[in-house]
Design a protein around this motif. Structure first.
Motif, PDB file in Angstrom:
ATOM      1  N   SER A 285      56.106  50.124  46.459  1.00 59.67           N
ATOM      2  CA  SER A 285      55.605  50.329  45.100  1.00 59.67           C
ATOM      3  C   SER A 285      54.142  50.724  45.179  1.00 59.67           C
ATOM      4  N   PRO A 286      53.740  51.815  44.529  1.00 58.93           N
ATOM      5  CA  PRO A 286      52.335  52.236  44.597  1.00 58.93           C
ATOM      6  C   PRO A 286      51.429  51.261  43.860  1.00 58.93           C
ATOM      7  N   VAL A 287      50.161  51.271  44.230  1.00 57.50           N
ATOM      8  CA  VAL A 287      49.134  50.494  43.534  1.00 57.50           C
ATOM      9  C   VAL A 287      47.968  51.417  43.236  1.00 57.50           C
TER      10      VAL A 287
ATOM     11  N   PHE B  61      49.919  53.989  48.698  1.00 60.68           N
ATOM     12  CA  PHE B  61      51.318  53.651  48.987  1.00 60.68           C
ATOM     13  C   PHE B  61      51.561  53.819  50.476  1.00 60.68           C
ATOM     14  N   THR B  62      52.677  53.293  50.958  1.00 58.87           N
ATOM     15  CA  THR B  62      53.025  53.388  52.371  1.00 58.87           C
ATOM     16  C   THR B  62      54.313  54.167  52.547  1.00 58.87           C
TER      17      THR B  62
ATOM     18  N   LEU C 119      49.442  54.371  55.632  1.00 64.24           N
ATOM     19  CA  LEU C 119      49.040  54.093  54.258  1.00 64.24           C
ATOM     20  C   LEU C 119      48.353  55.341  53.735  1.00 64.24           C
ATOM     21  N   TYR C 120      48.723  55.773  52.526  1.00 62.61           N
ATOM     22  CA  TYR C 120      48.207  57.010  51.957  1.00 62.61           C
ATOM     23  C   TYR C 120      47.368  56.721  50.713  1.00 62.61           C
TER      24      TYR C 120
ATOM     25  N   LEU D  65      57.287  48.538  55.628  1.00 64.69           N
ATOM     26  CA  LEU D  65      58.273  48.502  54.554  1.00 64.69           C
ATOM     27  C   LEU D  65      57.612  48.415  53.193  1.00 64.69           C
ATOM     28  N   GLN D  66      56.637  47.521  53.076  1.00 65.59           N
ATOM     29  CA  GLN D  66      56.079  47.189  51.771  1.00 65.59           C
ATOM     30  C   GLN D  66      54.772  47.931  51.510  1.00 65.59           C
ATOM     31  N   GLY D  67      54.225  47.716  50.316  1.00 60.96           N
ATOM     32  CA  GLY D  67      52.985  48.364  49.919  1.00 60.96           C
ATOM     33  C   GLY D  67      51.770  47.511  50.212  1.00 60.96           C
TER      34      GLY D  67
END
Length: 780
Positions: A324-326, A338-339, A347-348, A370-372
């Motif tokens: 999920s983006p932040v 996001f990843t 990480l982008y 896996l996660q953000g």
């Protein structure tokens, strides 16, 4: 007064109980560097599959073997570790923080509460023979969570416990596989969540009584007639709408917008196809950001029009974007993080138009991501399946080329800093102006010496050359500025207002209230701005705007703060309701502008203003001061007080909320109204001073304080002006000399100056005074 959202806490999945996933600045917008990392298992069997949560000075992570870890978010030091049962290859329930407790749900079907500060287990409850795989949602002393997929389809419950572990209610979801990543959103008196099969439920959050339910595959709401697939994301709420996603093959997942009011789902909204998605949407400023793609496949981070679901842009990633983006929003600019779901993933960071700002590939491992991520104070925290937790920050230039470090007057250096009061060298008496602060560039120190700016060798203190004129008007303590081989120190009529060089321009102020902008190369006047009263600030610059202050003696609300366009000098805003006199330079940190005031007849204040419009976010009483605030570690540091008229103290406030975190003991006499603190290496460095009838500008030494507690680390009777820090060395001025503190280069080398015993700062530290105002301030 306006209120501000905290920029320091990220207390649960997607930041809060509405899954807002937004930090109101500062943003990590430039190429990052690793601040620290921690490996949670030497054997590599302790992966991290959930985003961390952050509260206060701690960051928490939950690992696949059931371990709970708490690290100092500033330096990565382990604070505590505890264990839950039921570890396995995947741990997908994100913990939540609330009211001093950390709540954790395990694969064994247990819920735990730990003391967030110490890690002591407060309670645990075995809730289900199934498991937990979705985030905990915390709100108002209650936690909400649904059973996982273990055991297959059947009746799966959504639970509510209070924060003491008492079951408040459980709601049966019949014929459901369960909940993986299906976190709830708290909306007024209700919670809303989706089931794996595509139903949206609204329950009274106090009683668990159902308020409404819809099936997102139903023709009645004019959405897709075919099976929408599996729902494996949390729901987001904003402005009377629910947002969620589904997955049905690589090209057939959906993004949903559903009307919601007073517990009821409403017709309206829309649904659009966006491919496979387990990503919880983020909604901000008319746009929706959502990830798409599965591990083993390519994916996208997509931006959609919030009003109709149209795709505005889509950024391709050679990995599925299951996370999920932040967002971080600074000065109205959005940055999306996001990843990518792949081994050796990245990480982008994207800008709001979809342009890649940077990509960060963790250097220490090639673990699956896996996660953000979670955001706190402009830093980003995330973990990998190899068990590494990373903290990255924006790369900070190492130099100290302006007053108070940089064009934003931040006062923070990424350098190491002296752990002791060892003096490496002291220069000859070069006429360094008392109270001025040096700048450092190209292994040289530049110092205001009145008639000249003089340069010294950084490592030996040897005199090198005279440069352009210094600043001496009314005993001005202006500091130099360096850029591209050139050095400046204000104008002939400047008083304390040093030069700021940015964007090919020079910004400087004069005592009569005028601020000027010159072409850096030609010296041609670009614009000038007339402020009310007198001006003595070193301007602060960022993102095409310049900020400065002025003051009118004897006038109620005599302080003014200005924001002008850096190219034209046109006024953007003016805050004229500042009580007392704005004699300090402003400091920029994220979306906030900090400044202080001097009150001739009592206490002064520190202010936090919205840098976009100048509105007052918070203000706190401090001793009268001209000190420029320093910002680091999510805190703002400032000194104040005038010897003989008030105590001398140094203060630490939460940079976002204004909460006082610590202050020095008045009896210690640490600080003063003309000293601007410098921060580095988890320490705060403060000059101290005294005055007598014969000497209004007597400096009386330098102190180092712990940045998080305010405890005295070391002191020295040498120096006393606002310090500067570079390459592990601290530089300060007193008695016409420059002093350099730091560790000895070799074991047998000795410093140029012996450091006498200095047992107690209490009895010897008085105060400094060195600008034109000291006499008038005392007389009045």
């Amino acid at each position: 007064m306006a209120t501000v959202a905290t920029a320091s806490n990220w207390e649960q999945f997607q930041s809060d109980w509405k899954n807002t996933a937004l930090q109101p600045g500062p943003a990590l917008k430039a190429e990052p560097e690793m601040l620290w990392y921690q490996h949670t298992s030497a054997q590599g069997t302790n992966g991290i599959n959930v985003p961390p949560v952050i509260a206060g000075d701690l960051v928490y992570t939950y690992t696949t073997n059931g371990s709970v870890w708490a690290f100092n978010k500033h330096n990565g030091e382990l604070v505590w570790r505890n264990k839950t049962p039921g570890g396995k290859a995947l741990q997908s329930s994100t913990p939540a923080y609330g009211d001093g407790k950390l709540f954790v749900a395990s694969n064994s079907g247990d819920i735990f509460a730990f003391d967030a500060a110490s890690g002591e287990e407060l309670w645990s409850e075995h809730v289900t023979e199934s498991n937990f795989e979705c985030p905990i949602t915390y709100f108002d002393h209650r936690i909400y969570i649904g059973e996982g997929l273990k055991g297959g389809p059947g009746t799966k419950y959504y639970y509510c416990f209070d924060d003491s572990g008492q079951l408040m209610w459980k709601y049966p979801n019949e014929n459901s596989a369960g909940f993986i990543w299906n976190g709830a959103s708290v909306i007024g008196e209700h919670i809303v969540y989706s089931t794996h099969e595509g139903k949206l439920l609204s329950l009274n959050r106090e009683t668990g009584t159902p308020a409404d339910e819809i099936d997102l595959s139903s023709e009645e709401i004019a959405f897709p007639k075919e099976d929408p697939g599996m729902f494996r994301s949390s729901v987001t709420y904003q402005d009377a709408y629910i947002y969620t996603t589904s997955e049905r093959g690589q090209e057939q997942g959906y993004v949903w917008k559903i009307g919601f009011k007073e517990g009821k789902f409403l017709d309206g909204g829309w649904c659009t196809q966006n491919g496979f998605s387990t990503s919880t949407p983020v909604v901000h400023d008319g746009k929706i950001y959502v990830g798409q793609g599965e591990h083993g496949y390519t994916g996208h981070l997509t931006c959609m029009d919030e009003s109709n679901g149209d795709i505005l842009w889509s950024y391709f990633v050679d990995a599925g974007v299951k996370s999920s983006p932040v967002l971080a929003v600074e000065n109205d600019n959005e940055y999306i993080y996001f990843t990518g779901a792949e081994s050796d993933g990245s990480l982008y960071c994207l800008e709001e138009d979809g342009t890649l700002a940077w990509e960060y590939n963790p250097p220490e491992d090639d673990g699956y991501i896996l996660q953000g991520a979670a955001i706190s104070d402009g830093k980003i925290y995330f973990g990998t399946d190899a068990g590494y937790l990373y903290c990255i920050q924006e790369t900070i230039p190492p130099g100290w080329e302006h007053f108070h470090k940089d064009t934003r007057n931040t006062g923070y250096s990424p350098s190491d800093a002296p752990d002791t009061n060892n003096i490496l060298w002291a220069s000859e008496d070069i006429g360094a102006v008392k109270g001025s602060s040096p700048v450092i560039a190209d292994n040289k120190i530049y110092v205001n010496c009145g008639k000249y700016v003089r340069s010294l060798d950084q490592y030996t203190g040897e005199f090198l050359a005279n440069h352009s004129n210094g600043s001496t008007k009314y005993n001005s303590i202006a500091s130099p500025a360096y850029n591209d081989g050139n050095v400046w120190c204000g104008l002939p009529e400047s008083v304390n207002s040093g030069t700021t060089v940015a964007d090919g321009k020079r910004f400087e102020g004069e005592w009569d209230g005028n601020y000027y902008c010159f072409d850096e190369t030609t010296g041609e006047l670009v614009w000038n701005f007339s402020a009310e009263g007198n001006a003595q600030a070193t301007p602060a610059y960022d993102n095409g705007r310049v900020y400065f202050t002025s003051w009118v003696y004897g006038q109620a609300d005599g302080g003014n703060v200005y924001c002008v366009d850096a190219n034209t000098g046109e006024l953007v805003w003016n805050q004229s309701k500042i009580l007392y006199n704005c004699c300090s330079s402003p400091t920029i940190y994220g979306d906030i502008l900090y400044l202080t005031t001097y009150n001739f007849y009592g206490e002064g204040e520190i202010y936090a203003l919205d840098r976009d419009n100048g509105s007052i976010l918070w203000k706190k009483d401090i001793h009268s001061t001209d000190s420029t605030p320093a910002v680091a570690y999510g805190n703002v540091y400032v000194t104040g007080g005038c010897y003989g008229y008030s105590d001398l103290q140094t203060y630490c406030f939460d940079a976002t909320t204004g909460e006082l975190k610590w202050e020095t003991d008045p009896e210690d006499g640490i600080g003063g109204w003309l000293c601007s603190a410098a921060v580095a290496d988890e320490k705060v460095f403060v000059g101290t001073a005294f005055d007598t009838e014969e000497d209004y500008a007597g400096l009386n030494g330098t102190c180092a304080l712990d940045a998080f507690t305010g405890e005295l680390i070391w002191n020295s009777p040498y120096g006393g002006s606002s310090p500067a820090i570079v390459d592990g060395m601290l530089f300060t001025v007193a008695e016409g000399k420059v002093y350099a503190f730091g560790e000895k280069a070799t074991g047998d080398e000795k410093s140029n100056v012996k450091t006498p015993g200095f047992g107690s700062v209490v009895s010897s530290i008085a105060f400094l005074a060195s600008t034109i105002f000291i006499a008038s301030k005392k007389r009045n």
